[in-house]
Design a protein around this motif. Structure first.
Motif, PDB file in Angstrom:
ATOM      1  N   SER A 136      27.054  40.767  -3.398  1.00  0.00           N
ATOM      2  CA  SER A 136      28.266  40.162  -3.990  1.00  0.00           C
ATOM      3  C   SER A 136      28.597  38.878  -3.248  1.00  0.00           C
ATOM      4  CB  SER A 136      29.441  41.141  -3.923  1.00  0.00           C
ATOM      5  OG  SER A 136      29.674  41.562  -2.591  1.00  0.00           O
ATOM      6  N   ILE A 137      27.748  37.880  -3.447  1.00  0.00           N
ATOM      7  CA  ILE A 137      27.916  36.608  -2.727  1.00  0.00           C
ATOM      8  C   ILE A 137      28.549  35.523  -3.598  1.00  0.00           C
ATOM      9  CG2 ILE A 137      26.018  37.096  -1.146  1.00  0.00           C
ATOM     10  CD1 ILE A 137      24.297  35.153  -2.811  1.00  0.00           C
ATOM     11  N   GLY A 138      29.014  35.914  -4.778  1.00  0.00           N
ATOM     12  CA  GLY A 138      29.681  34.942  -5.641  1.00  0.00           C
ATOM     13  C   GLY A 138      29.166  34.980  -7.061  1.00  0.00           C
ATOM     14  N   ARG A 139      29.620  34.032  -7.865  1.00  0.00           N
ATOM     15  CA  ARG A 139      29.232  33.959  -9.262  1.00  0.00           C
ATOM     16  C   ARG A 139      28.844  32.533  -9.619  1.00  0.00           C
ATOM     17  NH1 ARG A 139      30.265  38.455 -11.985  1.00  0.00           N
ATOM     18  NH2 ARG A 139      30.183  37.391 -13.993  1.00  0.00           N
ATOM     19  N   ARG A 140      28.045  32.376 -10.667  1.00  0.00           N
ATOM     20  CA  ARG A 140      27.599  31.054 -11.101  1.00  0.00           C
ATOM     21  C   ARG A 140      27.822  30.903 -12.609  1.00  0.00           C
ATOM     22  NH1 ARG A 140      20.950  31.539 -10.780  1.00  0.00           N
ATOM     23  NH2 ARG A 140      20.738  33.302 -12.216  1.00  0.00           N
ATOM     24  N   PRO A 141      28.071  29.671 -13.072  1.00  0.00           N
ATOM     25  CA  PRO A 141      28.376  29.445 -14.494  1.00  0.00           C
ATOM     26  C   PRO A 141      27.215  29.827 -15.405  1.00  0.00           C
ATOM     27  CG  PRO A 141      28.935  27.526 -13.165  1.00  0.00           C
ATOM     28  CD  PRO A 141      28.134  28.428 -12.281  1.00  0.00           C
ATOM     29  N   ASN A 142      27.547  30.339 -16.570  1.00  0.00           N
ATOM     30  CA  ASN A 142      26.545  30.664 -17.590  1.00  0.00           C
ATOM     31  C   ASN A 142      26.367  29.474 -18.528  1.00  0.00           C
ATOM     32  OD1 ASN A 142      26.158  33.329 -16.701  1.00  0.00           O
ATOM     33  ND2 ASN A 142      27.829  34.094 -17.964  1.00  0.00           N
ATOM     34  N   THR A 143      25.530  28.538 -18.138  1.00  0.00           N
ATOM     35  CA  THR A 143      25.270  27.386 -19.011  1.00  0.00           C
ATOM     36  C   THR A 143      23.813  27.316 -19.464  1.00  0.00           C
ATOM     37  OG1 THR A 143      24.990  26.016 -17.020  1.00  0.00           O
ATOM     38  CG2 THR A 143      27.149  25.988 -18.084  1.00  0.00           C
ATOM     39  N   ASP A 144      22.936  28.097 -18.827  1.00  0.00           N
ATOM     40  CA  ASP A 144      21.540  28.129 -19.252  1.00  0.00           C
ATOM     41  C   ASP A 144      21.449  28.731 -20.657  1.00  0.00           C
ATOM     42  OD1 ASP A 144      20.816  27.097 -16.827  1.00  0.00           O
ATOM     43  OD2 ASP A 144      20.200  29.015 -15.961  1.00  0.00           O
ATOM     44  N   GLY A 145      20.586  28.208 -21.458  1.00  0.00           N
ATOM     45  CA  GLY A 145      20.378  28.741 -22.807  1.00  0.00           C
ATOM     46  C   GLY A 145      21.256  28.135 -23.871  1.00  0.00           C
ATOM     47  N   LEU A 146      22.217  27.304 -23.469  1.00  0.00           N
ATOM     48  CA  LEU A 146      23.093  26.659 -24.455  1.00  0.00           C
ATOM     49  C   LEU A 146      22.433  25.455 -25.113  1.00  0.00           C
ATOM     50  CD1 LEU A 146      26.579  26.700 -22.652  1.00  0.00           C
ATOM     51  CD2 LEU A 146      25.954  27.936 -24.740  1.00  0.00           C
ATOM     52  N   ASN A 147      21.308  25.006 -24.550  1.00  0.00           N
ATOM     53  CA  ASN A 147      20.604  23.825 -25.051  1.00  0.00           C
ATOM     54  C   ASN A 147      21.510  22.597 -25.018  1.00  0.00           C
ATOM     55  OD1 ASN A 147      18.394  22.397 -26.060  1.00  0.00           O
ATOM     56  ND2 ASN A 147      18.934  22.809 -28.205  1.00  0.00           N
ATOM     57  N   LEU A 148      22.137  22.395 -23.851  1.00  0.00           N
ATOM     58  CA  LEU A 148      23.054  21.268 -23.692  1.00  0.00           C
ATOM     59  C   LEU A 148      22.358  19.924 -23.858  1.00  0.00           C
ATOM     60  CD1 LEU A 148      25.230  22.494 -20.654  1.00  0.00           C
ATOM     61  CD2 LEU A 148      25.786  22.605 -23.091  1.00  0.00           C
ATOM     62  N   ASP A 149      21.058  19.893 -23.567  1.00  0.00           N
ATOM     63  CA  ASP A 149      20.304  18.649 -23.717  1.00  0.00           C
ATOM     64  C   ASP A 149      20.365  18.133 -25.152  1.00  0.00           C
ATOM     65  OD1 ASP A 149      19.627  18.630 -21.066  1.00  0.00           O
ATOM     66  OD2 ASP A 149      17.632  19.492 -21.360  1.00  0.00           O
ATOM     67  N   ALA A 150      20.471  19.053 -26.110  1.00  0.00           N
ATOM     68  CA  ALA A 150      20.481  18.666 -27.529  1.00  0.00           C
ATOM     69  C   ALA A 150      21.700  17.832 -27.889  1.00  0.00           C
ATOM     70  CB  ALA A 150      20.419  19.912 -28.415  1.00  0.00           C
ATOM     71  N   ILE A 151      22.759  17.934 -27.073  1.00  0.00           N
ATOM     72  CA  ILE A 151      23.967  17.150 -27.363  1.00  0.00           C
ATOM     73  C   ILE A 151      24.225  16.115 -26.264  1.00  0.00           C
ATOM     74  CG2 ILE A 151      25.024  18.959 -28.747  1.00  0.00           C
ATOM     75  CD1 ILE A 151      26.756  19.712 -26.348  1.00  0.00           C
ATOM     76  N   GLY A 152      23.262  15.957 -25.367  1.00  0.00           N
ATOM     77  CA  GLY A 152      23.392  14.948 -24.329  1.00  0.00           C
ATOM     78  C   GLY A 152      24.412  15.285 -23.261  1.00  0.00           C
ATOM     79  N   LYS A 209      33.819  21.717 -36.553  1.00  0.00           N
ATOM     80  CA  LYS A 209      34.350  20.419 -36.147  1.00  0.00           C
ATOM     81  C   LYS A 209      34.549  20.365 -34.635  1.00  0.00           C
ATOM     82  CE  LYS A 209      38.118  17.165 -37.112  1.00  0.00           C
ATOM     83  NZ  LYS A 209      39.363  16.935 -37.892  1.00  0.00           N
ATOM     84  N   ASN A 210      34.952  21.504 -34.060  1.00  0.00           N
ATOM     85  CA  ASN A 210      35.167  21.611 -32.619  1.00  0.00           C
ATOM     86  C   ASN A 210      34.455  22.846 -32.081  1.00  0.00           C
ATOM     87  OD1 ASN A 210      37.463  19.506 -31.995  1.00  0.00           O
ATOM     88  ND2 ASN A 210      38.085  20.589 -33.875  1.00  0.00           N
ATOM     89  N   VAL A 211      33.804  22.693 -30.951  1.00  0.00           N
ATOM     90  CA  VAL A 211      33.126  23.817 -30.299  1.00  0.00           C
ATOM     91  C   VAL A 211      33.690  23.955 -28.891  1.00  0.00           C
ATOM     92  CG1 VAL A 211      30.941  24.795 -29.537  1.00  0.00           C
ATOM     93  CG2 VAL A 211      31.019  23.418 -31.633  1.00  0.00           C
ATOM     94  N   ILE A 212      34.134  25.161 -28.556  1.00  0.00           N
ATOM     95  CA  ILE A 212      34.642  25.452 -27.215  1.00  0.00           C
ATOM     96  C   ILE A 212      33.614  26.287 -26.473  1.00  0.00           C
ATOM     97  CG2 ILE A 212      36.470  26.495 -25.841  1.00  0.00           C
ATOM     98  CD1 ILE A 212      38.350  26.168 -28.217  1.00  0.00           C
ATOM     99  N   ILE A 213      33.110  25.772 -25.371  1.00  0.00           N
ATOM    100  CA  ILE A 213      32.182  26.537 -24.527  1.00  0.00           C
ATOM    101  C   ILE A 213      33.012  27.385 -23.578  1.00  0.00           C
ATOM    102  CG2 ILE A 213      30.296  26.412 -22.864  1.00  0.00           C
ATOM    103  CD1 ILE A 213      29.688  23.595 -23.955  1.00  0.00           C
ATOM    104  N   ALA A 214      32.865  28.703 -23.706  1.00  0.00           N
ATOM    105  CA  ALA A 214      33.609  29.645 -22.858  1.00  0.00           C
ATOM    106  C   ALA A 214      32.668  30.771 -22.440  1.00  0.00           C
ATOM    107  CB  ALA A 214      34.820  30.192 -23.609  1.00  0.00           C
ATOM    108  N   THR A 215      31.550  30.368 -21.861  1.00  0.00           N
ATOM    109  CA  THR A 215      30.458  31.314 -21.596  1.00  0.00           C
ATOM    110  C   THR A 215      30.591  32.069 -20.277  1.00  0.00           C
ATOM    111  OG1 THR A 215      29.220  29.353 -20.878  1.00  0.00           O
ATOM    112  CG2 THR A 215      28.727  30.233 -23.055  1.00  0.00           C
ATOM    113  N   GLY A 216      31.611  31.750 -19.482  1.00  0.00           N
ATOM    114  CA  GLY A 216      31.871  32.531 -18.290  1.00  0.00           C
ATOM    115  C   GLY A 216      30.856  32.333 -17.183  1.00  0.00           C
ATOM    116  N   SER A 217      30.671  33.384 -16.388  1.00  0.00           N
ATOM    117  CA  SER A 217      29.788  33.309 -15.231  1.00  0.00           C
ATOM    118  C   SER A 217      29.052  34.620 -15.044  1.00  0.00           C
ATOM    119  CB  SER A 217      30.596  32.984 -13.969  1.00  0.00           C
ATOM    120  OG  SER A 217      31.535  34.019 -13.704  1.00  0.00           O
ATOM    121  N   SER A 218      28.056  34.595 -14.181  1.00  0.00           N
ATOM    122  CA  SER A 218      27.296  35.799 -13.848  1.00  0.00           C
ATOM    123  C   SER A 218      27.074  35.848 -12.346  1.00  0.00           C
ATOM    124  CB  SER A 218      25.966  35.822 -14.611  1.00  0.00           C
ATOM    125  OG  SER A 218      25.242  34.630 -14.364  1.00  0.00           O
ATOM    126  N   VAL A 219      26.572  36.970 -11.889  1.00  0.00           N
ATOM    127  CA  VAL A 219      26.386  37.197 -10.453  1.00  0.00           C
ATOM    128  C   VAL A 219      25.393  36.194  -9.870  1.00  0.00           C
ATOM    129  CG1 VAL A 219      25.546  38.838  -8.739  1.00  0.00           C
ATOM    130  CG2 VAL A 219      26.943  39.638 -10.655  1.00  0.00           C
TER     131      VAL A 219
END
Length: 468
Positions: A272-288, A137-147
């Motif tokens: 070590s210039i920072g981190r970026r969100p891990n959103t690739d691969g979630l197929n966000l397009d499928a939910i708009g 019923k509810n999905v929480i995206i908590a995928t963190g970040s990577s280098v």
């Protein structure tokens, strides 16, 4: 409370500090909960290759450095240290194993189902995890970040020459010369580990000062302290290339604003210039759902995304990329899903650098306070005047309290001290309750403690400190 139309009331994607906390809280609130995680162990980057293992190496290397640099001798303890790097790595891995295993126990205790595999949306309530399809019923995206990668520089952790933060934890030997690309928290912490163990460390930073985002006075003081410890700096400098030849790397740098290039030879290069969100691969397009220009998922104050039933927390949403911020968001998000009120005050999130001494801050810097239109009054107190720091031979550092000149309300507190990470909790709690500098100054602090320096800095706002 379970909704029979779905497999779960809540599915959390990611078992880092935000995700596993959200899952446990949701289960505690009576929601049928699962957590999708592709790693072999729970805990995400923080517990596996980030916060926890780096602190294990920092702690061990502090002891080695204290024995090697004469600090122990000042206390009447004469030792000649011998480095056993394999054992040092072993105690790090053991700490990680115990803590990740502890989370697995907490999942079982709270009846959270661990779905092993990478997750991708099929629709807003259907997620494919590995080969399994799960509905919630509810999905929480908590995928963190990577280098964040540095364009044109290839990281090879297995080769142990050009590494990121994960590879820097696993170096099989102490490099003679390590070049750290980036003067932020991660670079300074991991650079400190290897400097203490015997490496020459050169920090290359694009900006004109280390620790971007920290208070200006604190940044300058930290620069001096690290330089005294043996760090070398190349500030206002950009890296244009890294070439590996055998067991050496050649780093090419040039002034940030243009100029002649030069090369630095090193045995290890830490990117070590920072981190970026891990959103690739979630197929966000499928939910708009679209990420913003930084790859982050936008949410409202309740951590809802633009898609009904989909929530997001932690490093993959705007804000500081800190484990404790993600934890608080995880709890608040689960509370909101359960119909309770979950709130995180993002204006009061402490930041800590676990070097020696530690560096910590919460609230506004002096520069940010003035930019926001505040007329400020500032109180400062040096740690060399603090009795506990003096007896412990820890004279470096200071505490800085920034208050609104009209109301005296504390806007920010920044400090450098051996236990700054612990001291900053008092500052955060005081600010959460809207404290004035006078409130802190009038609060009795135990003697002798490092925290007395915060009382004295608060007293200094009114130009009435006792011990300076």
């Amino acid at each position: 409370m379970s909704d029979s139309n779905y497999d779960y009331d809540v599915l959390v994607i990611g078992a880092g500090p935000g995700g596993y906390v959200a899952a446990i809280r949701a289960a505690q609130l009576g929601l049928k909960t699962a957590c999708a995680e592709s790693r072999e162990t729970l805990g995400g980057t923080c517990l596996n290759v980030g916060c926890i293992p780096s602190k294990a190496m920092l702690h061990a290397s502090e002891y080695f450095d204290a024995a090697a640099n004469g600090t122990f001798a000042k206390l009447g303890i004469k030792v000649k240290p011998e480095l056993d790097l394999d054992t040092m790595h072993g105690q790090r891995r053991d700490a990680v194993k115990q803590l990740t295993g502890g989370i697995e126990y907490l999942f079982k205790k709270n009846k959270v189902d661990w779905k092993k595999g990478r997750a991708s949306f099929q629709d807003a309530h259907t997620v494919k995890v590995g080969e399994e399809t799960v509905t919630a019923k509810n999905v929480i995206i908590a995928t963190g970040s990577s280098v964040t990668p540095l364009p044109g520089v290839e990281v090879d952790n297995e080769g142990a020459i050009v590494v990121d933060s994960t590879g820097a934890l696993e170096l099989p030997k102490v490099p003679e010369h390590m070049v750290v690309i980036g003067g932020g928290v991660i670079g300074l912490e991991l650079g400190s580990v290897w400097r203490r163990l015997g490496a020459k460390v050169t920090v290359v930073e694009y900006l004109d000062q280390i620790l971007p985002g920290f208070d200006g006075d604190i940044r300058k003081e930290a620069n001096k302290i690290f330089k005294k410890q043996g760090f070398e700096y190349k500030l206002s400098t950009k890296v244009t290339g890294v070439e590996v030849n055998g067991d050496k790397a050649t780093v090419t740098v040039e002034p940030a604003k243009g100029g002649d290039s030069e090369t630095i030879e090193a045995d290890a290069v830490l990117v070590s210039i920072g981190r970026r969100p891990n959103t690739d691969g979630l197929n966000l397009d499928a939910i708009g759902l679209k990420s913003n220009e930084r790859g982050q998922i936008e949410v409202n104050e309740e951590f809802q995304t633009a898609v009904d039933g989909v929530w997001a927390i932690g490093d993959c949403v705007p804000g500081l990329m800190l484990a404790h911020k993600a934890e608080d968001e995880g709890i608040a998000c689960a509370d909101n899903i359960a119909g309770d009120t979950g709130i995180v005050n993002h204006a009061i999130i402490p930041s800590v650098v676990y070097t020696w001494p530690e560096i910590a801050g919460v609230g506004l810097t002096e520069e940010a306070a003035k930019e926001a239109g505040h007329e400020v009054k500032v109180g400062k107190f040096p740690m060399m005047a603090n009795s506990r720091a003096k007896t412990n031979h820890e004279p470096d550092g200071s505490v800085k309290v920034i208050a609104d000149a009209e109301t005296d309300r504390v806007l920010g507190i920044w400090c450098i001290a051996s236990v700054a990470g612990t001291m900053i909790a008092q500052a955060a709690q005081a600010m959460e309750f809207g404290a004035t500098s006078e409130d802190i100054a009038l609060t009795c602090h135990a003697h002798p403690t490092h925290s007395e320096a915060m009382k004295e800095a608060a007293m200094a706002v009114r130009e009435k400190p006792i011990h300076i």
